[in-house]
Design an enzyme around this catalytic site. Structure first.
Site, short mmCIF file in Angstrom:
data_model
loop_
_atom_site.label_atom_id
_atom_site.label_comp_id
_atom_site.label_asym_id
_atom_site.label_seq_id
_atom_site.Cartn_x
_atom_site.Cartn_y
_atom_site.Cartn_z
N HIS A 29 -2.44 5.87 4.70
CA HIS A 29 -1.54 6.67 4.59
C HIS A 29 -1.08 7.48 4.56
O HIS A 29 -1.82 8.13 3.19
CB HIS A 29 -1.15 5.40 4.41
CG HIS A 29 -0.83 3.83 4.48
ND1 HIS A 29 -0.99 3.15 5.72
CD2 HIS A 29 -0.28 2.51 4.35
CE1 HIS A 29 -0.92 2.21 5.76
NE2 HIS A 29 -1.13 1.56 4.92
N CYS A 84 0.79 -1.62 -0.15
CA CYS A 84 -0.03 0.18 0.44
C CYS A 84 1.07 1.50 -0.01
O CYS A 84 0.27 2.00 -0.41
CB CYS A 84 -0.88 0.33 0.70
SG CYS A 84 -0.27 -1.14 2.78
N1 LIG Z 1 -4.62 -3.55 5.53
C1 LIG Z 1 -4.19 -3.10 4.34
O1 LIG Z 1 -3.81 -1.75 4.01
C2 LIG Z 1 -3.28 -4.13 2.95
C3 LIG Z 1 -2.59 -3.22 1.89
C4 LIG Z 1 -2.24 -4.38 0.97
C5 LIG Z 1 -2.14 -5.33 1.41
N2 LIG Z 1 -2.64 -5.96 1.84
C6 LIG Z 1 -2.59 -7.32 2.13
O2 LIG Z 1 -3.54 -8.42 2.30
C7 LIG Z 1 -3.39 -9.31 3.21
C8 LIG Z 1 -4.96 -9.40 4.51
O3 LIG Z 1 -4.65 -8.34 4.92
P1 LIG Z 1 -6.03 -8.03 6.19
O4 LIG Z 1 -5.25 -6.72 6.55
O5 LIG Z 1 -7.09 -7.75 5.56
O6 LIG Z 1 -6.22 -8.71 6.82
P2 LIG Z 1 -6.94 -9.52 7.99
O7 LIG Z 1 -8.07 -8.62 8.26
O8 LIG Z 1 -6.65 -9.97 9.29
O9 LIG Z 1 -8.17 -10.35 6.97
C9 LIG Z 1 -7.55 -11.95 7.01
C10 LIG Z 1 -8.10 -12.48 6.55
O10 LIG Z 1 -7.49 -13.76 5.73
C11 LIG Z 1 -8.42 -14.82 6.02
N3 LIG Z 1 -7.63 -16.30 6.38
C12 LIG Z 1 -6.60 -16.08 7.27
N4 LIG Z 1 -5.76 -17.65 7.07
C13 LIG Z 1 -5.97 -18.11 6.35
C14 LIG Z 1 -6.35 -19.48 5.62
N5 LIG Z 1 -5.33 -20.05 5.96
N6 LIG Z 1 -6.96 -19.66 4.80
C15 LIG Z 1 -7.86 -18.78 3.91
N7 LIG Z 1 -7.70 -17.67 4.31
C16 LIG Z 1 -7.48 -17.03 5.34
C17 LIG Z 1 -9.04 -14.03 6.72
O11 LIG Z 1 -10.57 -14.74 7.65
P3 LIG Z 1 -10.55 -15.59 8.37
O12 LIG Z 1 -11.73 -14.42 8.69
O13 LIG Z 1 -11.56 -16.71 8.30
O14 LIG Z 1 -9.51 -15.49 9.95
C18 LIG Z 1 -9.38 -12.98 6.75
O15 LIG Z 1 -10.53 -13.16 5.47
C19 LIG Z 1 -2.30 -9.14 3.84
O16 LIG Z 1 -0.91 -10.63 3.01
C20 LIG Z 1 -1.99 -7.27 3.88
O17 LIG Z 1 -0.79 -8.31 4.22
C21 LIG Z 1 -2.82 -5.41 3.66
#
Ligand SMILES: NC(=O)c1ccc[n+]([C@@H]2O[C@H](COP(=O)([O-])OP(=O)(O)OC[C@H]3O[C@@H](n4cnc5c(N)ncnc54)[C@H](OP(=O)(O)O)[C@@H]3O)[C@@H](O)[C@H]2O)c1
Length: 329
Positions: free
Chosen positions: A234, A126
């Site tokens: 951000h 991001c």
């Molecule tokens: N937040 C940001 O600004 C941002 C920006 C760019 C990229 N990202 C990337 O995007 C990804 C998710 O970020 P987030 O902020 O959305 O995290 P988050 O809110 O913690 O959500 C994680 C998601 O992944 C699922 N998950 C976790 N383990 C899993 C598994 N073993 N199998 C299938 N699904 C699984 C979770 O499902 P459950 O609800 O069932 O646990 C949930 O839907 C990360 O890789 C992060 O680095 C985030």
């Protein structure tokens, strides 16, 4: 398009569903995917309830596109399994970004590198996306020599758990900690894990991903990434040294005419980008554009964007839109 959203219950996943709906992406069948603990629960998309399924069930459905935001481990294990059945994966994690065989794409800058053969496409970090959106047009004209960037990053960048930590602290409730320290009324100079060189992974993403997206390994980048108690976007203080001198009016004009970039820079009206203004918007906002008076050919800028939108969901869906438009899926 049969579309799988992997991580549909997460911070990014929720926004992905919203953006797919808003932009009227041609979803004919939606497959929301999450971890085993969420399988069977329902989520809403376009006023309809959908049951969350597991990863293997989603692979068996052979979707056209899978939008991944479920962490690096899940992407490493599962993106190849989707690719094997012919699905094109657009992945939000850091798993594939620096893999030399995978493309790292910000559609406004380099979508034209994509081909039908790209089955796993990486969405940049991001903080990198918003920075390169403003830097790409300037690099084209003036050639960047060195970037010094300090970030002020929202808790939403860490995921659901971190947003909850901030909300709990504000409400005076004890709960699970996403960070080692309280985040309310604090600034934590520690985003993601530390690498051997003393920089965090987040800081090194800004270095490596910028060079890869701008396709120029000669650009020097140094970064300090800081987590602050904001929830909506951000911010970045960016100091850029160019090889060639620039004209400030021309810099402003270049940024104003870049699709996806909005210049917010009117000091008389106290107008400058801020997370509360960028929240829930798709654009990258640039302001405080001024010459660095301490050094020739150097510019200071302040760049703000919603990390869950252009920094994640919107950029991913723009990549998917490009694939559909160019008939690459
Ligand atoms: N937040 C940001 O600004 C941002 C920006 C760019 C990229 N990202 C990337 O995007 C990804 C998710 O970020 P987030 O902020 O959305 O995290 P988050 O809110 O913690 O959500 C994680 C998601 O992944 C699922 N998950 C976790 N383990 C899993 C598994 N073993 N199998 C299938 N699904 C699984 C979770 O499902 P459950 O609800 O069932 O646990 C949930 O839907 C990360 O890789 C992060 O680095 C985030």
């Amino acid at each position: 398009m049969k579309v799988a959203v992997v991580g549909a219950t997460g911070m990014v996943g929720h926004v992905m569903l919203k953006v797919l709906e808003e932009r009227n992406f041609p979803v004919t069948e939606l497959l929301p995917v999450a971890s085993e603990k969420s399988v069977g629960k329902t989520i809403k998309f376009k006023e309809k309830d959908y049951k969350i399924i597991g990863l293997q069930d989603a692979v068996n459905e052979r979707p056209d596109i899978a939008l991944f935001s479920a962490g690096g481990g899940t992407s490493l294990d599962w993106a190849p399994k989707f690719a094997e059945v012919g699905t094109t994966v657009v992945d939000n994690s850091s798993a594939w970004r620096m893999d030399a065989t995978k493309k790292l794409v910000v559609p406004e800058i380099n979508a034209d590198i994509l081909t039908k053969e790209d089955k796993i496409i990486a969405n940049p970090n991001c903080s990198t996306i918003q920075m390169v959106m403003a830097l790409a047009p300037l690099h084209k004209k003036y050639k960047i020599k060195r970037i010094v960037v300090s970030t002020y990053q929202s808790v939403s960048g860490t995921g659901v758990k971190a947003v909850k930590q901030l909300e709990n602290e504000i409400a005076g409730i004890e709960g699970e900690m996403a960070y080692f320290y309280p985040i309310s009324r604090n600034a934590i100079p520690h985003c993601d894990v530390f690498e051997n060189n003393g920089y965090t992974k987040e800081e090194m993403k800004l270095v490596r991903e910028t060079q890869k997206i701008l396709d120029d390994r000669s650009i020097a980048v140094t970064a300090t990434a800081v987590r602050i108690p904001t929830a909506g976007g951000h911010s970045e203080a960016v100091n850029v040294e160019f090889q060639n001198d620039f004209d400030l009016k021309d810099v402003r004009h270049l940024l104003e005419s870049t699709p996806g970039v909005v210049v917010q820079d009117d000091l008389e009206k106290n107008s400058y980008p801020m997370p509360i203004l960028a929240h829930d918007k798709d654009e990258v906002f640039v302001g405080r554009i001024r010459r660095d008076e301490s050094q020739p050919n150097t510019l200071n800028m302040w760049i703000v964007s919603d990390n869950l939108r252009k920094g994640a969901a919107t950029n991913t869906i723009q990549i998917a839109e490009y694939l559909v438009k160019e008939e690459l899926v």
